[in-house]
Enzyme design. Structure first.
Site, PDB file in Angstrom:
ATOM      1  N   LYS A  25      -2.574  -4.803  -5.295  1.00 51.56           N
ATOM      2  CA  LYS A  25      -2.826  -4.945  -3.857  1.00 51.56           C
ATOM      3  C   LYS A  25      -4.290  -4.657  -3.545  1.00 51.56           C
ATOM      4  CE  LYS A  25      -1.473  -1.601  -1.107  1.00 51.56           C
ATOM      5  NZ  LYS A  25      -2.683  -1.082  -0.410  1.00 51.56           N
ATOM      6  N   SER A  26      -4.826  -3.591  -4.125  1.00 53.23           N
ATOM      7  CA  SER A  26      -6.207  -3.202  -3.834  1.00 53.23           C
ATOM      8  C   SER A  26      -7.198  -4.255  -4.299  1.00 53.23           C
ATOM      9  CB  SER A  26      -6.523  -1.861  -4.501  1.00 53.23           C
ATOM     10  OG  SER A  26      -5.700  -0.836  -3.991  1.00 53.23           O
ATOM     11  N   ARG A  30      -9.643  -6.959  -1.965  1.00 54.10           N
ATOM     12  CA  ARG A  30     -11.097  -7.022  -2.157  1.00 54.10           C
ATOM     13  C   ARG A  30     -11.541  -8.410  -2.599  1.00 54.10           C
ATOM     14  NH1 ARG A  30      -9.374  -1.974  -2.595  1.00 54.10           N
ATOM     15  NH2 ARG A  30     -10.784  -0.196  -2.257  1.00 54.10           N
ATOM     16  N   SER A 165     -10.175   8.879   3.940  1.00 51.70           N
ATOM     17  CA  SER A 165      -9.868   7.657   3.197  1.00 51.70           C
ATOM     18  C   SER A 165     -11.134   7.097   2.568  1.00 51.70           C
ATOM     19  CB  SER A 165      -9.245   6.592   4.100  1.00 51.70           C
ATOM     20  OG  SER A 165      -9.056   5.383   3.383  1.00 51.70           O
ATOM     21  N   SER A 194      -9.839   9.396  -3.985  1.00 48.23           N
ATOM     22  CA  SER A 194      -9.653   8.037  -4.511  1.00 48.23           C
ATOM     23  C   SER A 194     -10.966   7.369  -4.896  1.00 48.23           C
ATOM     24  CB  SER A 194      -8.906   7.171  -3.477  1.00 48.23           C
ATOM     25  OG  SER A 194      -7.681   7.765  -3.116  1.00 48.23           O
ATOM     26  N   GLU A 312      -2.287   7.597  -4.641  1.00 47.67           N
ATOM     27  CA  GLU A 312      -1.190   6.681  -4.359  1.00 47.67           C
ATOM     28  C   GLU A 312       0.034   6.988  -5.216  1.00 47.67           C
ATOM     29  OE1 GLU A 312      -0.767   3.697  -2.242  1.00 47.67           O
ATOM     30  OE2 GLU A 312      -2.187   4.980  -1.194  1.00 47.67           O
ATOM     31  N   ARG A 343       2.551  11.798   4.240  1.00 47.13           N
ATOM     32  CA  ARG A 343       3.336  11.729   3.010  1.00 47.13           C
ATOM     33  C   ARG A 343       3.743  13.103   2.496  1.00 47.13           C
ATOM     34  NH1 ARG A 343       0.493   6.655  -0.287  1.00 47.13           N
ATOM     35  NH2 ARG A 343       1.703   5.029   0.785  1.00 47.13           N
ATOM     36  N   ARG A 384       5.734   3.699  -0.784  1.00 46.07           N
ATOM     37  CA  ARG A 384       5.645   4.687  -1.859  1.00 46.07           C
ATOM     38  C   ARG A 384       6.761   5.733  -1.767  1.00 46.07           C
ATOM     39  NH1 ARG A 384       2.693   1.733  -5.243  1.00 46.07           N
ATOM     40  NH2 ARG A 384       0.607   1.273  -4.469  1.00 46.07           N
ATOM     41  N   LYS A 409       5.574  -4.309   1.039  1.00 45.86           N
ATOM     42  CA  LYS A 409       4.134  -4.053   1.202  1.00 45.86           C
ATOM     43  C   LYS A 409       3.379  -4.330  -0.092  1.00 45.86           C
ATOM     44  CE  LYS A 409       0.984  -0.316   2.628  1.00 45.86           C
ATOM     45  NZ  LYS A 409       0.437  -0.876   3.871  1.00 45.86           N
TER      46      LYS A 409
END
Length: 426
Positions: A25-26, A30, A165, A194, A312, A343, A384, A409
């Site tokens: 997904k990441s 991008r 983030s 991250s 994640e 979370r 998740r 997702k």
């Protein structure tokens, strides 16, 4: 999207086999964005088909790009000039609500952003504040829904607190080649989470010929200039792969999957499974591809882990910790309180209601050995969290997820993949 309750299937025995995992997904987000800003058309293969990537495709189209499906690939044709002027649905996707506003700051017309009800709780102020400081016209309050217009925006030097983030930094870097003055961005807050995702951003920029460099421990610079058109293949999602591989660990089985040495934090993700007792074997598969085999035959154990680089995977790590026969501590993930939901609170409550002895800390979770039982698990529309509950359900009968549809997702057919993985028929 309507919630879909789902009884997590119980594994009849050790899970064994080979996995095929969809694209990251990441990396998909991008690569789509850079292709939409490039000097010419790009052909992308392996792009994840999911709600998040559908939303970013729609958002890029609103800004002026054209994206066509060609067999199982996507041809992305950039707009000569970004137009904007429409409304962009962000859903719950951080990649949409954060990666596209810097592009909207280049567009001719004001662009409006909105999302799911829970999306307004996700942090946006640092990024939107940085865009405003650089001259863009950004509405108040600086959370969804909001709007962005060009104003006097040119890019330049800016500091922001990205402790909430790392996507705040990546968002500015990705659009920067098209900013008249490029970008020099510095993280001014506490620990930056991250970091491998920022490194992924820089790598994908440099692949397209962009001058992108890390200039200090928490600072990056991207010069204005062309973004080369590039046909590329998106890697499989290693966070999702690690989630599926964890099934071998909790059931005492063995699973193998493609494990590229590319733009993702592959080693860090694999080390999480190893810390909980998995035996890892890297080998060369067909066509010289690298494969990872995870064996759980020696049993699950507790772990003390800093997950700041691979946050994640925290929900899956929490599921492993809840099932482990020894104490565990997960730390370095205070920022995931601002993800799709809080979370840490959701994991503490959800796993606690299944019998886990768990408590929240300032930056994570602590577990003591306990005996889990069936019950209802609230996913809070968070994919998740659903993955974590499914993992527990492999060895604890009667775990009922209040919603499995949220897994679209990142995995379009998670229930089907999960049941095929374990050979379940219910």
């Amino acid at each position: 999207m309507s919630p879909t309750p789902w009884l997590a299937p119980l594994a009849a025995g050790p899970v064994r086999g080979e996995l095929r995992v969809p694209g990251s997904k990441s990396a998909s987000a991008r690569s789509l964005l850079l292709a939409a800003l490039a000097d010419g058309p790009s052909m992308l293969s392996g792009v994840l088909a999911s709600r998040d990537t559908s939303l970013i495709r729609a958002g890029l189209t609103t800004l002026g790009a054209r994206i066509d499906e060609v067999d199982d690939r996507l041809q992305v044709t950039p707009a000569a000039e970004l137009t904007g002027g429409g409304r962009i649905d962000c859903g719950l996707a951080g990649t949409v609500m954060r990666f596209l506003p810097p592009l909207a700051a280049l567009a001719e017309q004001r662009t409006e952003f909105f999302g799911d009800p829970a999306a307004s709780q996700r942090p946006m102020e640092p990024l939107l504040g940085a865009l405003a400081e650089l001259g863009a016209e950004v509405s108040q309050p600086r959370s969804l829904p909001f709007s962005v217009a060009r104003g006097r925006f040119r890019g330049g030097a800016v500091s922001l607190d990205a402790s909430g983030s790392s996507q705040f930094v990546s968002a500015l870097l990705l659009g920067a080649p098209r900013f008249p003055d490029g970008i020099a961005v510095t993280h001014s807050g506490p620990t930056l989470p991250s970091l491998p995702h920022i490194q992924m951003t820089v790598t994908l920029l440099t692949r397209r010929g962009v001058a992108a460099v890390q200039t200090g421990p928490a600072s990056w610079q991207v010069s204005p200039g062309p973004i080369a058109a590039l046909d590329e293949a998106v890697e499989p999602d290693l966070t999702n792969a690690a989630t599926l591989l964890a099934a071998a660990l909790v059931t005492g089985g063995e699973l193998t999957t493609h494990w590229p040495h590319g733009v993702q934090a592959g080693e860090e993700l694999a080390e999480v499974l190893a810390a909980f007792g998995a035996q890892l074997t890297l080998s060369t598969g067909p066509d010289d591809t690298r494969q990872l085999t995870v064996s759980g035959t020696q049993g699950l154990r507790g772990a003390d882990l800093d997950l700041s680089k691979v946050s994640e995977l925290t929900p899956v790590a929490a599921a492993l910790a809840a099932l482990a026969p020894e104490p565990s501590r997960l730390r370095g993930v205070a920022h995931i309180r601002g993800h799709e939901t809080d979370r840490l609170a959701a994991l503490s409550t959800g796993l606690g209601e299944l019998g886990a002895d768990v408590r929240q800390t300032a930056d994570g979770l602590e577990f003591r050995p306990s005996r889990l039982h069936g019950g209802s698990f609230a996913t809070h529309a968070d994919h998740r969290l659903a993955h974590a509950a499914a993992l527990v359900g492999l060895v604890v009968d009667g775990v009922l997820l209040d919603d499995v549809a949220c897994t679209t997702k990142t995995l379009p057919d998670f229930p089907g993949m999960w049941q095929n993985l374990i050979g379940a028929d219910r």
